[in-house]
Design an enzyme around this catalytic site. Structure first.
Site, PDB file in Angstrom:
ATOM      1  N   THR A  52       0.826  -1.201   0.000  1.00 53.24           N
ATOM      2  CA  THR A  52       0.000   0.000   0.000  1.00 53.24           C
ATOM      3  C   THR A  52       0.860   1.251   0.000  1.00 53.24           C
ATOM      4  O   THR A  52       2.034   1.227   0.401  1.00 53.24           O
ATOM      5  CB  THR A  52      -0.951   0.006   1.206  1.00 53.24           C
TER       6      THR A  52
ATOM      7  N   GLN B 163      -1.094   4.371   6.781  1.00 56.65           N
ATOM      8  CA  GLN B 163      -0.738   3.429   5.724  1.00 56.65           C
ATOM      9  C   GLN B 163       0.558   2.700   6.042  1.00 56.65           C
ATOM     10  O   GLN B 163       0.739   1.539   5.672  1.00 56.65           O
ATOM     11  CB  GLN B 163      -0.639   4.160   4.385  1.00 56.65           C
TER      12      GLN B 163
ATOM     13  N   HIS C 260       0.541  -0.869   7.684  1.00 56.74           N
ATOM     14  CA  HIS C 260       0.150  -2.096   6.976  1.00 56.74           C
ATOM     15  C   HIS C 260       1.273  -3.125   6.981  1.00 56.74           C
ATOM     16  O   HIS C 260       1.071  -4.282   7.342  1.00 56.74           O
ATOM     17  CB  HIS C 260      -0.254  -1.778   5.542  1.00 56.74           C
TER      18      HIS C 260
ATOM     19  N   GLU D 276      -1.514   5.165  -5.180  1.00 59.08           N
ATOM     20  CA  GLU D 276      -2.731   4.417  -4.854  1.00 59.08           C
ATOM     21  C   GLU D 276      -3.717   5.352  -4.158  1.00 59.08           C
ATOM     22  O   GLU D 276      -4.875   5.464  -4.538  1.00 59.08           O
ATOM     23  CB  GLU D 276      -2.377   3.243  -3.948  1.00 59.08           C
ATOM     24  N   HIS D 277      -3.238   6.006  -3.098  1.00 60.33           N
ATOM     25  CA  HIS D 277      -4.037   6.982  -2.348  1.00 60.33           C
ATOM     26  C   HIS D 277      -3.349   8.341  -2.441  1.00 60.33           C
ATOM     27  O   HIS D 277      -2.172   8.460  -2.107  1.00 60.33           O
ATOM     28  CB  HIS D 277      -4.132   6.607  -0.869  1.00 60.33           C
TER      29      HIS D 277
ATOM     30  N   ASP E 142     -11.005   3.753   3.218  1.00 61.63           N
ATOM     31  CA  ASP E 142     -10.811   2.333   3.524  1.00 61.63           C
ATOM     32  C   ASP E 142     -12.093   1.672   4.000  1.00 61.63           C
ATOM     33  O   ASP E 142     -12.265   0.458   3.839  1.00 61.63           O
ATOM     34  CB  ASP E 142      -9.736   2.173   4.600  1.00 61.63           C
TER      35      ASP E 142
ATOM     36  N   GLU F 196      -7.148  -3.519 -49.233  1.00 63.85           N
ATOM     37  CA  GLU F 196      -6.465  -4.410 -48.294  1.00 63.85           C
ATOM     38  C   GLU F 196      -6.245  -5.805 -48.887  1.00 63.85           C
ATOM     39  O   GLU F 196      -5.794  -6.715 -48.184  1.00 63.85           O
ATOM     40  CB  GLU F 196      -7.271  -4.508 -46.993  1.00 63.85           C
TER      41      GLU F 196
ATOM     42  N   HIS G  30     -13.959 -10.319 -48.425  1.00 63.68           N
ATOM     43  CA  HIS G  30     -14.691  -9.361 -47.610  1.00 63.68           C
ATOM     44  C   HIS G  30     -15.688  -8.597 -48.477  1.00 63.68           C
ATOM     45  O   HIS G  30     -16.852  -8.417 -48.118  1.00 63.68           O
ATOM     46  CB  HIS G  30     -13.720  -8.357 -46.958  1.00 63.68           C
TER      47      HIS G  30
END
Length: 436
Positions: free
Chosen positions: A241, A263, A266, A332-333, A366, A420, A425
């Site tokens: 984190t 944080q 963690h 992340e945050h 959170d 092409e 096609h």
């Protein structure tokens, strides 16, 4: 604690900023060989391999890998009243905020009889991983399950490592959260083996393979998700984190220090980064952080995280430079606590979730903000998003053309197909308009 990166008086390029951002040394690749062996064992031996892995890594195998419904029901009944109330509030708020992520169906008319419809189809089955280990995460149950349910996924399997403290069973609070959400398919399994079980299925458990696997885990879980990608979809390879706070001298140093600490607790590889225009403010935050880190119950791992190369104070000339650094980091945050929060926000392009103002801490996200906390780490927010209903939806275009509408564009199709060198096609269209 908290190294200093001084960028004042410099104008680093985007490439230079990418080299300057502090990162933990984590290499999913080092776990790949071990993760592959664990997955292969599950594919070959089924539940026997899962039991052996539980005994080896989790301190004991579960009495039953598939959790009985009675055990889920009991866990719901035994939830502490305050925890149940908090979980129910979180479920309601995340459901409300997630509803906004469901795109509406749309129909585009390109002419008379020429219609392209846009629809969003949920996958049929998903597997949700809820980690165990240093902490228990019933909130992750909410964050994984609610978006899948909002998207309309009809089949959801949830896995979580067996806990030695509970006789090899899934942690009862995790089971209680699952029960509140109506999840009935829960398995006591963890690590790379659990990811392999979700991806390939386990016949002797009646576990059918899933189409998408989501949820954070350790480096072996991340390695396993990388290995099964292609067999099944994944949300991301979640790493340690991280929090990045942009703050100036108007912010409260106690608030910022508390948020960095939240944080860092963690694990030892968690990243805490402060980007500020004020060296004096940075010193105030350090003083606050020293006191908080010494007193917190998880002081040992918190101090390691704050002293690690992934954590830093970054000094910049102005808030525009702070935003540029943040975008290069791709946190992340991201928290913004400045005299001009909206001005800073306008310059932010890359972040998993953004918390604006002194009273929007990451801890709110959170649990009870209503936003999702399963977010990209390691700079992945520069090119990917957090978990949401859209994770479980596949956009599909439905084309409806009448004969007349096809005839309107037949000549142009012929021109492009011929250019092409794909004559068949062109013929596929021409066959619908035979010469008379």
């Amino acid at each position: 604690m908290l190294q200093t990166i001084d960028l004042r008086g410099s104008s680093p390029s985007r490439a230079q900023l990418l080299d300057l951002v502090p990162r933990a040394v984590t290499d999913v690749g080092v776990a790949t060989e071990a993760a592959a062996a664990l997955i292969d064992a599950v594919r070959a031996e089924g539940s026997a391999a899962l039991r052996a892995q539980a005994a080896r890594f989790d301190g004991g195998e579960a009495p039953s890998i598939r959790v009985p419904q009675s055990e889920i029901d009991d866990a719901v009944a035994q939830l502490a009243p305050d925890v149940r109330d908090a979980l129910e509030t979180a479920i309601d708020r995340v459901r409300q905020a997630t509803a906004a992520q469901i795109p509406p169906a749309a129909s585009t008319s390109l002419g008379d009889g020429a219609i392209v419809e846009q629809r969003w189809q949920p996958v049929d089955r998903v597997g949700l991983y809820v980690p165990g280990g240093k902490a228990v995460y019933p909130s992750s149950v909410v964050m994984n399950v609610v978006p899948a349910q909002a998207a309309g996924v009809p089949s959801i399997a949830l896995v979580s490592p067996p806990q030695q403290e509970f006789g090899g069973r899934v942690h009862p609070t995790i089971l209680g959260a699952a029960g509140l959400l109506g999840i009935t398919e829960v398995y006591a399994m963890g690590g790379a083996g659990a990811i392999g079980a979700l991806a390939y299925g386990v016949a002797d458990l009646g576990l059918e393979p899933v189409q998408i696997i989501t949820g954070p885990g350790n480096v072996y879980v991340a390695a396993a998700k990388r290995l099964v990608r292609g067999r099944t979809g994944i949300d991301s390879e979640a790493g340690p984190t991280e929090i990045l706070v942009i703050a100036d001298e108007t912010a409260d140093p106690g608030f910022v220090a508390a948020d960095l600490l939240s944080q860092a607790e963690h694990d030892e590889l968690a990243a805490a980064v402060l980007v500020t225009t004020s060296p004096a403010f940075a010193d105030e935050v350090r003083v606050e952080l020293d006191g908080l880190a010494a007193a917190t119950p998880h002081s040992a791992r918190t101090l390691v995280a704050l002293a690690g190369q992934q954590s830093a104070v970054v000094l910049v000339d102005d808030l525009a430079a702070a935003a540029r650094f943040s975008d290069a980091y791709g946190p992340e945050h991201l928290e913004i606590q400045t005299a001009d929060d909206d001005g800073v926000l306008a310059n932010i392009h890359s972040a998993g979730a953004i918390f604006v103002g002194s009273y929007s801490p990451v801890s709110l996200g959170d649990y009870l903000a209503g936003s999702n906390h399963v977010l990209p780490t390691g700079g992945q927010s520069r090119f990917s998003s957090g978990l949401g209903a859209y994770t479980f939806l596949r956009p599909q275009q439905v084309i409806r053309y009448s004969r007349a509408a096809l005839g309107e564009v037949a000549g142009r199709i012929h021109a492009l197909a011929t250019s092409e060198n794909l004559p068949a096609h062109a013929e596929a269209v021409a066959a619908r308009f035979p010469r008379e």
